[in-house]
Design a protein around this motif. Structure first.
Motif, short mmCIF file in Angstrom:
data_model
loop_
_atom_site.label_atom_id
_atom_site.label_comp_id
_atom_site.label_asym_id
_atom_site.label_seq_id
_atom_site.Cartn_x
_atom_site.Cartn_y
_atom_site.Cartn_z
N SER A 1 -5.30 3.25 -6.13
CA SER A 1 -6.15 4.19 -5.68
C SER A 1 -5.33 5.49 -5.17
O SER A 1 -4.26 5.33 -4.25
CB SER A 1 -7.18 4.08 -4.29
N THR A 2 -5.40 6.65 -5.63
CA THR A 2 -4.57 7.91 -5.29
C THR A 2 -5.42 8.91 -5.02
O THR A 2 -6.43 9.20 -5.15
CB THR A 2 -3.43 8.09 -6.45
N GLY A 3 -4.66 9.88 -4.36
CA GLY A 3 -5.18 11.30 -3.97
C GLY A 3 -5.38 12.20 -5.25
O GLY A 3 -5.32 11.89 -6.37
N GLU A 4 -5.75 13.52 -5.09
CA GLU A 4 -5.93 14.41 -6.08
C GLU A 4 -4.58 14.78 -6.54
O GLU A 4 -4.33 14.96 -7.86
CB GLU A 4 -6.47 15.65 -5.28
N ASP A 5 -3.66 14.32 -5.94
CA ASP A 5 -2.27 14.69 -6.58
C ASP A 5 -1.65 13.39 -7.35
O ASP A 5 -0.49 13.33 -7.49
CB ASP A 5 -1.29 15.11 -5.44
N ASN A 6 -2.58 12.36 -7.65
CA ASN A 6 -2.19 11.12 -8.27
C ASN A 6 -0.84 10.50 -7.22
O ASN A 6 -0.38 9.49 -7.73
CB ASN A 6 -1.43 11.24 -9.61
N ARG A 7 -1.19 10.46 -6.02
CA ARG A 7 0.22 9.96 -5.20
C ARG A 7 -0.50 8.96 -4.24
O ARG A 7 -1.79 9.28 -3.69
CB ARG A 7 0.73 10.74 -4.44
N LEU A 8 0.19 7.94 -4.09
CA LEU A 8 -0.44 6.99 -3.07
C LEU A 8 0.73 6.53 -2.04
O LEU A 8 1.99 6.75 -2.17
CB LEU A 8 -0.68 5.55 -3.93
N ASP A 9 0.24 6.67 -0.72
CA ASP A 9 0.98 6.44 0.33
C ASP A 9 0.44 5.37 1.16
O ASP A 9 -0.66 5.66 1.55
CB ASP A 9 1.24 7.66 1.23
N THR A 10 0.99 4.18 1.40
CA THR A 10 0.59 3.08 2.13
C THR A 10 1.89 2.31 2.68
O THR A 10 2.80 2.49 2.43
CB THR A 10 -0.52 2.39 1.34
N THR A 11 1.17 1.24 3.20
CA THR A 11 2.39 0.28 3.75
C THR A 11 1.88 -1.13 3.71
O THR A 11 0.78 -1.66 3.44
CB THR A 11 2.36 0.32 5.37
N VAL A 12 2.78 -2.05 3.05
CA VAL A 12 2.45 -3.41 2.70
C VAL A 12 3.37 -4.35 3.26
O VAL A 12 4.64 -3.85 3.65
CB VAL A 12 2.32 -3.73 1.30
N CYS A 13 2.96 -5.51 3.95
CA CYS A 13 3.78 -6.62 4.49
C CYS A 13 3.66 -7.67 3.62
O CYS A 13 2.66 -8.16 3.25
CB CYS A 13 3.29 -6.87 5.86
N THR A 14 4.93 -8.21 3.24
CA THR A 14 4.93 -9.27 2.32
C THR A 14 6.21 -9.94 2.70
O THR A 14 7.29 -9.67 3.35
CB THR A 14 4.99 -9.01 0.78
N ASN A 15 6.10 -11.29 2.41
CA ASN A 15 7.43 -12.35 2.35
C ASN A 15 8.11 -12.65 1.14
O ASN A 15 8.83 -13.49 1.17
CB ASN A 15 7.06 -13.77 3.21
N ARG A 16 7.49 -11.94 0.09
CA ARG A 16 8.28 -11.94 -1.41
C ARG A 16 9.74 -11.59 -1.50
O ARG A 16 10.48 -12.34 -2.33
CB ARG A 16 7.28 -11.44 -2.25
N VAL A 17 9.90 -10.53 -0.68
CA VAL A 17 11.22 -9.79 -0.77
C VAL A 17 12.17 -10.53 0.28
O VAL A 17 11.97 -10.30 1.47
CB VAL A 17 11.22 -8.44 -0.89
N PRO A 18 13.37 -10.99 0.11
CA PRO A 18 13.91 -11.61 1.11
C PRO A 18 14.65 -10.49 2.08
O PRO A 18 15.21 -9.49 1.59
CB PRO A 18 15.14 -12.48 0.56
N GLY A 19 14.44 -10.84 3.50
CA GLY A 19 15.27 -9.91 4.37
C GLY A 19 14.20 -8.61 4.52
O GLY A 19 14.76 -7.74 5.28
N VAL A 20 13.07 -8.58 4.02
CA VAL A 20 12.19 -7.60 4.18
C VAL A 20 10.69 -7.93 4.65
O VAL A 20 10.20 -8.91 4.09
CB VAL A 20 12.08 -6.59 2.84
N LYS A 21 10.19 -7.29 5.63
CA LYS A 21 8.87 -7.87 6.05
C LYS A 21 7.88 -6.95 5.77
O LYS A 21 6.64 -7.26 5.26
CB LYS A 21 8.82 -8.08 7.62
N CYS A 22 7.91 -5.63 6.15
CA CYS A 22 7.07 -4.63 5.84
C CYS A 22 7.83 -3.58 5.26
O CYS A 22 8.93 -3.01 5.18
CB CYS A 22 6.25 -4.03 7.20
N LEU A 23 6.86 -2.91 4.03
CA LEU A 23 7.45 -1.90 3.00
C LEU A 23 6.60 -0.58 3.32
O LEU A 23 5.41 -0.78 3.35
CB LEU A 23 7.54 -2.50 1.56
N ILE A 24 7.27 0.51 2.94
CA ILE A 24 6.70 1.75 2.93
C ILE A 24 6.51 1.85 1.30
O ILE A 24 7.18 1.69 0.77
CB ILE A 24 7.39 2.97 3.52
N VAL A 25 5.14 2.09 0.89
CA VAL A 25 5.05 2.31 -0.61
C VAL A 25 4.58 3.78 -0.92
O VAL A 25 3.70 4.24 -0.24
CB VAL A 25 3.90 1.28 -0.92
#
Length: 448
Positions: free
Chosen positions: A104-128
């Protein structure tokens, strides 16, 4: 323990603790702002990379897309088609499933959110940051990921802030210590000078300060206090000298009379000698009584506060006195607040003085002037020279022979009268007159 600390130590510790708290609170308040700025910086970089990759995807055919390249700041990128399959990824995410499935994106087709995952080593939460782009008849989404900024930003930031707080607090404490040391230096000089002042060297004064500040006010106040102290000591010394002289006079006369009688005891007129001794004793007792009265007044012994009618006080005192010089009365009822016994003593002293120096008539006036009750006693004697009017209120003061024809005075009557007037919040002065001496007492009257 703290009560025994010096001012310099207390001020230094207070400055250190207050700045520690202040800088720490400031750092805590600034940290969210720094976090927000750094987060915004990372979002913009992620958005820029996502737009770049999205533009390449939109220009290329689905089966001819170039591999996704990453930058040092943004090395986590995925291109996901409308079925949720990863079509391209940056080297670090090759072989990974989509880290996020939100399209889901806004009128400018842009998505801004945050996701937390353990799939990427050394990274806990990501800005998307994601952009939705048309590919043929479908829409794909390009995701750029950057590590989220923790609330403390980073361990290095925490260490740097703590070191900065400690360093700034130490500098502030050092500056405070140096400032207090310099500020108290004049106090040390004042203390040293005061410690060296003795009873035989009261003329010394503390040095003035170059700056007009509170310490300069202290130095000037100390010097003013020393001036008053020196004046008081000189006055007490003169008083002691005069008192010893006046006490010695009747004692010397008594001793001479007794020794003369004892030289020829059989021929001595003992009744006459006793009368002479009693006269000297009366003078001696009068001096001692006056000295005791002055001591009480100097000590600030409280008197009785009552309503006193000055006109009635004058009439009662004149009724008790033996006949003497003619007294003219101009009395108006005026009620003042005071001690009846002390005011009676004041009136008696003024009348005694007028009796000794009047030629024939004494005039007593009671009136009111504004909020003051006024008592005037005027004699028709030789008067007092203007330059001697304050001297008559000095203890044991003797003026010229015209003011001392009667040796019965102790030299303390007028000083006692003025002390009583001052103790009642009033004044006693010698004012101008056509003839003789005019003593004027002003004392607060009772409000009507």
């Amino acid at each position: 323990m703290f009560a025994r600390w010096s001012v310099r130590r207390r001020m230094t510790v207070a400055a250190l603790l207050s700045t520690l708290v202040g800088y720490f609170v400031t750092a805590v308040l600034i940290t969210p702002l720094a976090n927000s700025v750094l987060t915004g910086y990372r979002i913009e970089h992620a958005a820029g990379e996502a737009r770049r990759v999205a533009a390449g995807v939109q220009r290329s055919a689905p089966d001819r897309m170039r591999p996704v390249t990453a930058t040092e700041d943004v090395d986590l990128i995925q291109v996901v088609d409308d079925h949720g399959a990863v079509r391209q990824a940056s080297p670090r995410l090759l072989g990974y499933p989509p880290l996020i499935r939100d399209t889901s994106t806004g009128e400018d087709n842009r998505l801004d959110t945050t996701v937390c995952t353990n799939r990427v080593p050394g990274v806990k939460c990501l800005i998307v940051v994601g952009y939705r782009v048309p590919v043929g008849s479908t829409f794909w989404t390009v995701y750029a990921y950057v590590p989220a900024v923790p609330w403390y930003i980073s361990p290095l930031y925490v260490v740097a802030v703590l070191l900065a707080v400690l360093l700034l607090s130490a500098i502030t404490a050092y500056v405070a210590r140096t400032t207090v040391t310099r500020a108290l230096r004049p106090v040390t000089a004042i203390k040293t000078e005061l410690a060296e002042i003795t009873a035989t060297d009261l003329g010394r004064r503390v040095p003035p300060l170059p700056h007009r500040d509170e310490l300069d006010d202290l130095a000037r106040t100390v010097n003013q206090t020393l001036d008053r102290l020196e004046h008081a000591v000189q006055q007490e010394r003169r008083f002691a000298s005069d008192a010893s002289h006046d006490l010695r006079t009747p004692l010397t006369a008594m001793r001479a009379q007794i020794e003369e009688a004892m030289l020829h005891p059989d021929e001595a007129d003992w009744p006459r000698t006793a009368v002479a001794l009693l006269s000297s004793l009366d003078r001696l007792q009068a001096i001692v009584t006056d000295l005791l009265t002055l001591a009480k007044l100097d000590a600030g012994a409280p008197g009785l506060g009552a309503d006193v009618n000055l006109a009635e006080l004058v009439e009662e005192e004149l009724a008790r006195r033996p006949p003497g010089k003619r007294v003219e009365l101009n009395l108006r009822p005026v009620v003042v607040i005071g001690d009846p016994l002390r005011l009676t003593r004041l009136l008696a002293n003024l009348l005694d003085n007028a009796e000794r120096h009047a030629e024939s008539t004494i005039t007593v006036t009671v009136d009111e002037r504004g909020g003051w009750g006024v008592l005037e006693i005027l004699d028709d004697g030789a008067g007092i020279a203007p330059d001697q009017r304050e001297n008559v209120f000095r203890r044991f003061t003797r003026l010229d022979a015209s003011r001392n024809r009667d040796a019965g005075g102790t030299g303390l009557g007028l000083p006692i009268a003025r002390e009583i007037a001052t103790a009642h919040g009033g004044t006693l002065t010698v004012e101008d007159s056509d003839t003789g001496a005019r003593f004027v007492l002003q004392i607060p009257r009772v409000s009507s």
